[in-house]
Write an enzyme that holds these catalytic residues in place. Sequence first.
Site, PDB file in Angstrom:
ATOM      1  CD  GLU A 133      -3.088  -0.894   0.238  1.00 48.66           C
ATOM      2  OE1 GLU A 133      -3.136   0.170  -0.406  1.00 48.66           O
ATOM      3  OE2 GLU A 133      -3.936  -1.813   0.106  1.00 48.66           O
ATOM      4  CG  ASP A 273      -5.397  -7.218  -7.629  1.00 48.30           C
ATOM      5  OD1 ASP A 273      -4.338  -7.386  -6.995  1.00 48.30           O
ATOM      6  OD2 ASP A 273      -6.329  -6.525  -7.191  1.00 48.30           O
ATOM      7  CD  GLU A 366     -14.576  -5.718  -2.399  1.00 52.35           C
ATOM      8  OE1 GLU A 366     -14.965  -4.706  -2.993  1.00 52.35           O
ATOM      9  OE2 GLU A 366     -13.376  -6.003  -2.274  1.00 52.35           O
ATOM     10  CD  GLU A 387     -10.302  -1.743  -8.794  1.00 51.17           C
ATOM     11  OE1 GLU A 387     -11.425  -1.383  -8.357  1.00 51.17           O
ATOM     12  OE2 GLU A 387      -9.252  -1.612  -8.132  1.00 51.17           O
ATOM     13  CB  THR A 470      -1.807  -1.150  -9.366  1.00 44.35           C
ATOM     14  OG1 THR A 470      -3.070  -1.825  -9.383  1.00 44.35           O
ATOM     15  CG2 THR A 470      -1.274  -1.071  -7.952  1.00 44.35           C
TER      16      THR A 470
END
Length: 576
Positions: A133, A273, A366, A387, A470
């Site tokens: 993160e 991902d 989700e 996304e 990302t």
Amino acid sequence: MERKQQLSRVLTNLFFALFSYLLIASPTCARDRIELREEARQMFYHAYDNYMQYAFPHDELKPLSRTYTDSLAELGNLNHEHLPEFYNGTALTLVESLSSLAVLGNETEFVKGVAWLGDNLSFDIDVRVNLFECNIRLLGGLISAHLLASESFGGLIQGGYKNQLLQLADDLGQRLLPAFDTPTGIPYAWINLKNGVMIDETLETSTSGCGSLILEMGALSRLTGNPHYEDAALKALRKLWSMRSSLDLMGTTLNVATGKWIEHSSGIGAGVDSFYEYLLKAHILFGREEYWDMFQPAYVAVQQYFRHGPWYHEADMRTGKATYWQLTSLQAFWPAVQVLIGDVAAANATHREFFSVWEKYGVMPERYLLDRGTIHPTERYYPLRPELAESTFYLYQATKDPWYLDVGEKLLTSLNKLTRVDGGYASVRDVTTMELEDHQHSFFLSETCKYLYLLFDDTFLSDTNYVFNTEGHPLPVLRSWQQWFSLESSKDNTSTKREADSRRNASWSSAMESQMCPNLRSVFTNRSWKVESVCHVLDEQDDHTCDSRASCGVDAATCRKRTCSSSGYCGLWEKA
Ligand SMILES: *[C@@H]1O[C@H](CO)[C@@H](O)[C@H](O)[C@H]1NC(C)=O
Ligand SMILES: *[C@@H]1O[C@H](CO)[C@@H](O)[C@H](O)[C@H]1NC(C)=O
Ligand SMILES: *[C@@H]1O[C@H](CO)[C@@H](O)[C@H](O)[C@H]1NC(C)=O
Ligand SMILES: *[C@@H]1O[C@H](CO)[C@@H](O)[C@H](O)[C@H]1NC(C)=O
Ligand SMILES: *[C@@H]1O[C@H](CO)[C@@H](O)[C@H](O)[C@H]1NC(C)=O
Ligand SMILES: *[C@@H]1O[C@H](CO)[C@@H](O)[C@H](O)[C@H]1NC(C)=O
Ligand SMILES: *[C@@H]1O[C@H](CO)[C@@H](O)[C@H](O)[C@H]1NC(C)=O
């Protein structure tokens, strides 16, 4: 006489120009796009101004109570373990907003933000953060903004910029490096910015957590000249890749000390991902064949074992047997990756299904159970995730199909209708009741707003090619970066040699140009072509014979145009 003819020719040309203008971009459409861009702009500023007023310099805004949360230590920390007692934030949302301010063309506010951070931000703080993160949000945000600011790259700050953001990034990078000190080279998932890795720190990490560091670390090495960042991230990535199964599948979680998998079931959603995303984007950004050599089999395995029609389920990495039949909202980034390699038809199909789930609930839940066609019993939230907007933007870039603008409009409308409050934008706790939660995540500003804006106005992209990390932070694709050699002590020099060769010959410097199918546009405008997937153009003859290159197609896996060999067969022959 002559003049009359000329005039009529001019008029005819004018008529045709007008006609094609009406046909291709009807004025209503053009006006709509500007209106929608303004709506996306206002969305960003409503989120940003409220953050600056009620939360800055803390990490994130609580839009319902109009106060702040110092949430850096909570990111990825589901059980809220080891939270700091004294911690006043790192202006996380401001760091995340800088590249969006640049995209929106707000230089004044960008310059103000850079000045504040240069003066006031310090990472010498006793706080345990998630490496991943911290890397994608803080490090990615700082590096991207540095590139946009400095005259040699983006040039947003003319004169007076003293690389403050790069110094901050370098300092942060130094604080993250001790996480890589493990027997496998795969980093710990957690590190304290002041004190390093905690004694008895957990050994468990996820594939995305340790496999999506290379863009930021590689960029930082190139900017500072210090190879350690890239070396550490690349060593971890190579080790991780060596742990793939015989089916070229990865698991989801692993032990950083033993290099053994903990969770063997995996998919393209949470925990995995961006691992795939970074292999491809690292190949584009750094021009190394090694990344493509990992990405390509990994991508093929995903399509083979996780895909069910347009949907993606999870599977056991050892057997390829399906485990969970669930859509998770993070999977919606996948079509964006597919666009980058030119697999546009597959991207389109998946994007449509995901959008239908968005429409069913108003926003994206989700988790959604594919086998039952219903929402997951507990994971019903929507934390303003980007996304679907991201994929919509990529698909519009590739196809210019106005349908994607309609999708973007619907996303904007539902976000404004369902999540906008006076104090910003609030996450949705339960999409079936639309109950809100008092949290505006920083990625809403760095990604959701940015991708929606870029969908309606891509001026920002007009003279530079970028890959987006990302977290939505743009990194320019620079030739000079692709000629830079890492000094890592690799014994195997075969790929380095091949890479040097292909780099010498590389004539591209563009994300889209490099991996998008070379003939993408004509594929869409030329219905007579036999197209299987957009990247895959069949050879003219079924038995692959040819008399010239023109009758050969495009290879589906590499997106390269096949050539005609001297014995008369199409293939990926090296140039004679
Ligand atoms: C956080 O802010 C409070 C109030 O301004 C201050 O007393 C405290 O020293 C700060 N803590 C740290 C670690 O900076
Ligand atoms: C830049 O952002 C600030 C803060 O939101 C705003 O006051 C200003 O009008 C913006 N400038 C432009 C040119 O959009
Ligand atoms: C740094 O923070 C201090 C205290 O809040 C503030 O007075 C100063 O203006 C800030 N520096 C910049 C360049 O904004
Ligand atoms: C996307 O899918 C729709 C519906 O199946 C189809 O009409 C359209 O042509 C597709 N576009 C592309 C670019 O594949
Ligand atoms: C690369 O490896 C080969 C054999 O493994 C060796 O002969 C050669 O000297 C190496 N080249 C470099 C540049 O290290
Ligand atoms: C690069 O180009 C040179 C000549 O320009 C050619 O001999 C060589 O085979 C090419 N290498 C690759 C990997 O394409
Ligand atoms: C369509 O494809 C055919 C076959 O390759 C080609 O000859 C023709 O020029 C193309 N037409 C257009 C408009 O691109």
